[in-house]
Design a protein around this motif. Structure first.
Motif, mmCIF file in Angstrom:
data_model
loop_
_atom_site.group_PDB
_atom_site.id
_atom_site.type_symbol
_atom_site.label_atom_id
_atom_site.label_comp_id
_atom_site.label_asym_id
_atom_site.label_seq_id
_atom_site.Cartn_x
_atom_site.Cartn_y
_atom_site.Cartn_z
ATOM 1 N N GLN A 1 -9.824 -25.480 -13.519
ATOM 2 C CA GLN A 1 -8.493 -25.216 -12.966
ATOM 3 C C GLN A 1 -7.426 -25.276 -14.058
ATOM 4 O O GLN A 1 -6.515 -24.442 -14.105
ATOM 5 N N ASP B 1 -13.630 -19.821 -3.770
ATOM 6 C CA ASP B 1 -12.618 -20.878 -3.841
ATOM 7 C C ASP B 1 -11.283 -20.255 -4.252
ATOM 8 O O ASP B 1 -11.043 -20.006 -5.437
ATOM 9 N N MET C 1 -13.711 -34.113 -6.366
ATOM 10 C CA MET C 1 -13.381 -33.208 -7.436
ATOM 11 C C MET C 1 -14.062 -33.663 -8.720
ATOM 12 O O MET C 1 -13.927 -34.801 -9.131
ATOM 13 N N TYR D 1 -14.649 -29.076 -12.458
ATOM 14 C CA TYR D 1 -13.700 -28.356 -11.603
ATOM 15 C C TYR D 1 -12.272 -28.495 -12.138
ATOM 16 O O TYR D 1 -11.527 -27.509 -12.221
#
Length: 194
Positions: free
Chosen positions: A9, A61, A1, A5
Motif C-alpha cells: 500500500q 482488493d 494486516m 500488505y
C-alpha cells in the motif's frame, strides 16, 4: 494486516505521487492527474499479474486503487510540498521498486516457474511502474538515464533467489535483506549519480 500488505500500500501511494509529479508540469486537470497516478501505481503489479495469467491484485482488493487515487489527489492539492521533497520521493520510489521486485519473484516461484523466469518477472515488475509513468507522461524513459535503475533490481532479485535457495535464513528475512540491497543501491545511484 501483514507487513507485506502495508509495504504494498505504501509503495502504491509513492508510485501514484511520482506519477502525478511527472505529469503535473503539463498543466492537466485533477481527474487526468488522478488517472495517471492510479495507472502508475497499479501498473507494476498489473504487468506481473497479466504475465502470470492471474487476476490483478487490485481487482480483488479495491484499497489499492483507493490508496492510489487519494495519494494522487493529495499530490494535486499539495504539489509544492511534494515538489520540494521530490528527491526523497525518488528514494521512496527505489524502495517501492524493491518491494515489487521481491514480491513478484516470490509469487512467480509459488506459481511453479523456474528461478530464471522469476528473476525476469521481478525485474519487469520492479521497473514497470517507472516505465509506465514515463510513457504516460511523455517524459524521457528512466532506463535511458545514466543512473542505475534496473541494475539494483537485478542484483537484489538475484540475491533474493540465492538466499532463498542456499541460506538458512527464514524467507521473510531473505526478502527484507534483498529489498534493502535493492533500495540501498538505487538510493546510492540517485545520491551519487552511479
Amino acid at each position: 494486516m501483514t507487513l507485506t500488505y502495508l509495504l504494498l500500500q505504501a509503495s502504491v501511494a509513492v508510485l501514484a505521487i511520482t506519477g502525478v509529479l511527472a505529469a503535473a508540469r503539463q498543466n492537466m486537470d485533477l481527474l487526468s492527474l488522478v488517472v495517471i497516478g492510479i495507472v502508475t501505481a497499479i501498473g507494476r503489479g498489473t504487468i506481473c499479474d497479466m504475465m502470470h495469467g492471474t487476476e490483478g491484485i487490485w481487482l480483488a482488493d479495491a484499497n489499492y486503487v483507493l490508496v492510489a487515487a487519494l495519494a494522487a489527489r493529495g499530490t494535486f492539492f499539495f504539489e509544492k510540498l511534494f515538489r520540494t521533497n521530490e528527491r526523497a520521493l525518488l528514494y521512496l520510489d527505489g524502495v517501492a521498486g524493491a518491494v515489487f521486485c521481491v514480491l513478484a519473484i516470490e509469487k512467480t516461484l509459488r506459481l511453479g516457474f523456474s528461478a530464471g523466469v522469476a528473476l525476469v518477472m521481478g525485474v519487469i515488475t520492479g521497473i514497470g511502474g517507472g516505465l509506465i509513468r514515463d510513457v504516460v507522461t511523455d517524459n524521457p524513459n528512466i532506463l535511458l538515464r545514466r543512473e542505475l535503475y534496473m541494475t539494483p533490481i537485478l542484483l537484489g532479485g538475484g540475491l533474493f533467489l540465492a538466499l532463498r535457495g542456499l541460506a538458512p535464513l527464514p524467507q521473510e528475512q531473505s526478502a527484507i535483506l534483498a529489498m534493502v540491497v535493492i533500495a540501498a543501491v538505487r538510493v546510492g545511484a540517485i545520491r551519487f549519480n552511479w
